[in-house]
Design a protein around this motif. Structure first.
Motif, short mmCIF file in Angstrom:
data_model
loop_
_atom_site.label_atom_id
_atom_site.label_comp_id
_atom_site.label_asym_id
_atom_site.label_seq_id
_atom_site.Cartn_x
_atom_site.Cartn_y
_atom_site.Cartn_z
N GLY A 1 124.65 7.63 -65.96
CA GLY A 1 124.61 9.19 -65.44
C GLY A 1 124.81 10.10 -66.36
N ALA A 2 124.91 11.40 -65.97
CA ALA A 2 124.56 12.57 -67.10
C ALA A 2 125.60 12.47 -67.85
N GLU A 3 126.89 12.05 -67.88
CA GLU A 3 128.07 12.14 -68.66
C GLU A 3 128.14 11.03 -69.70
N TRP A 4 127.32 9.87 -69.32
CA TRP A 4 127.11 9.07 -70.19
C TRP A 4 126.33 9.10 -71.76
N ASN A 5 126.26 7.98 -72.39
CA ASN A 5 125.39 8.00 -73.58
C ASN A 5 123.96 8.27 -73.14
N PRO A 6 123.39 9.11 -73.80
CA PRO A 6 122.00 9.44 -73.26
C PRO A 6 120.84 8.57 -73.85
N LYS A 7 121.34 7.62 -74.82
CA LYS A 7 120.11 6.90 -75.47
C LYS A 7 119.32 5.97 -74.59
N PRO A 8 119.87 5.46 -73.47
CA PRO A 8 119.21 4.75 -72.58
C PRO A 8 118.05 5.49 -71.97
N ALA A 9 118.39 6.71 -71.48
CA ALA A 9 117.53 7.89 -70.88
C ALA A 9 116.57 8.00 -71.53
N GLU A 10 116.71 8.28 -72.89
CA GLU A 10 116.00 8.76 -73.82
C GLU A 10 114.73 7.61 -73.92
N GLU A 11 115.21 6.40 -74.10
CA GLU A 11 114.40 5.49 -74.67
C GLU A 11 113.65 5.05 -73.26
N ALA A 12 114.30 5.02 -71.93
CA ALA A 12 113.35 4.93 -70.91
C ALA A 12 112.25 6.03 -70.72
N PHE A 13 112.50 7.19 -70.99
CA PHE A 13 111.57 8.20 -70.82
C PHE A 13 110.44 7.97 -71.85
N THR A 14 110.66 7.82 -73.07
CA THR A 14 109.92 7.36 -74.06
C THR A 14 108.96 6.21 -73.81
N THR A 15 109.40 5.21 -73.40
CA THR A 15 108.80 4.00 -72.99
C THR A 15 107.82 4.12 -71.69
N LEU A 16 108.25 4.88 -70.77
CA LEU A 16 107.42 5.27 -69.54
C LEU A 16 106.48 6.05 -69.87
N ASP A 17 106.68 7.12 -70.72
CA ASP A 17 105.67 8.16 -71.13
C ASP A 17 104.54 7.43 -71.89
N THR A 18 104.89 6.61 -72.73
CA THR A 18 103.92 5.48 -73.39
C THR A 18 102.85 5.03 -72.47
N LEU A 19 103.59 4.25 -71.39
CA LEU A 19 102.99 3.89 -70.43
C LEU A 19 101.96 4.53 -69.52
N ALA A 20 102.56 5.67 -69.15
CA ALA A 20 101.73 6.63 -68.42
C ALA A 20 100.57 7.22 -69.23
N ARG A 21 100.63 7.43 -70.58
CA ARG A 21 99.71 8.11 -71.33
C ARG A 21 98.55 7.06 -71.62
N ARG A 22 98.99 5.88 -72.05
CA ARG A 22 98.01 4.82 -72.49
C ARG A 22 97.37 4.31 -71.10
N TRP A 23 97.94 4.09 -70.13
CA TRP A 23 97.28 3.58 -68.92
C TRP A 23 97.68 4.40 -67.87
N PRO A 24 96.93 5.66 -67.56
CA PRO A 24 97.05 6.70 -66.60
C PRO A 24 96.76 5.99 -65.12
#
Length: 250
Positions: A125-148
């Motif tokens: 949730g928004a009030e918790w540690n942001p690291k999993p959200a940031e890691e998820a975003f970076t990982t999914l962004d890599t997927l979307a860019r490399r394999w659109p």
């Protein structure tokens, strides 16, 4: 994306290409059949939702037959089974292992997707540690860019949009935390983060309001007016405009 697609999409292509040859003792065909014998009960365990048993069986298969298509599929299915069991950390580790071992595998996009949704699963949730959200975003962004055009790219982009919203709201809450405690510099900095880094978040409108109010309290009236103008331009019906107008000199 449905559970069945996640389970089966890459299985057929990864395994079906195995060549057959006469069953000589110790031959590659013999090893292939032995690996298949171990693979089938693991697959059935996963499909019926017995993920703990599936993980054990897949790992046993890979230990005994560490090379070949069944071992590779077992690695992917292990990551998926950890994810379905709710063990995000183990799912990430299993997916990362596959990516490192098989960077050129035609289904490596699936491994990146599993890694991303495992991180996404860990978001509390928004009030918790942001690291999993940031890691998820970076990982999914890599997927979307490399394999659109990947089968997983659309879902990855949808999850990225949700993550931006989560992180935007989290930073807005921190902005408000500082604001009510009269820490206006910290409040302004955090609101600026929402506006610039998470500008597609639904929290942006309120962040502009608190940024303008923070500038007012810091006696930075020019910046306050500029921020108010940005708010008015982007959100002409914003409920915050009247308050900013009446308190411009406060």
């Amino acid at each position: 994306m449905s559970k069945r697609i996640l389970i089966t999409l890459c299985c057929t292509a990864l395994i079906a290409g195995c060549a057959s040859s006469p069953n000589k003792p110790g031959s590659s065909a013999d090893r292939h059949e032995s690996a298949e014998t171990l693979f089938q009960p693991a697959q059935k365990a996963m499909e019926r939702g017995d993920y703990s048993s599936a993980i054990k069986l897949y790992e046993d298969l890979e230990t005994r037959y560490p090379y070949g298509p069944y071992a590779e599929q077992a690695q992917l299915n292990t990551a998926y089974s950890y994810y379905r069991r709710g063990d995000s950390e183990a799912a990430v580790a299993a997916a990362e292992r596959f990516i490192k071992l098989h960077p050129a595998n035609p289904h490596v996009d699936y491994a990146w997707y599993l890694k991303g949704i495992a991180y996404y699963q860990a978001i509390q949730g928004a009030e918790w540690n942001p690291k999993p959200a940031e890691e998820a975003f970076t990982t999914l962004d890599t997927l979307a860019r490399r394999w659109p055009h990947s089968a997983y790219a659309t879902d990855a982009r949808l999850r990225m949009a949700k993550i931006i919203n989560i992180l935007g709201k989290r930073n807005l809450e921190i902005c408000k935390f500082y604001y009510v405690r009269h820490a206006y510099v910290a409040s302004a900095n955090r609101c600026s983060t929402v506006i610039t880094r998470y500008q597609l978040s639904s929290a942006r409108e309120e962040a502009l309001y608190y940024l303008a109010r923070s500038y007012q309290h810091l006696n930075l009236q020019k910046l306050a007016r500029t921020t108010t103008a940005i708010l008015a331009y982007n959100y002409p019906k914003s409920k915050y405009l009247s308050d900013l107008g009446s308190s411009a000199k406060s």
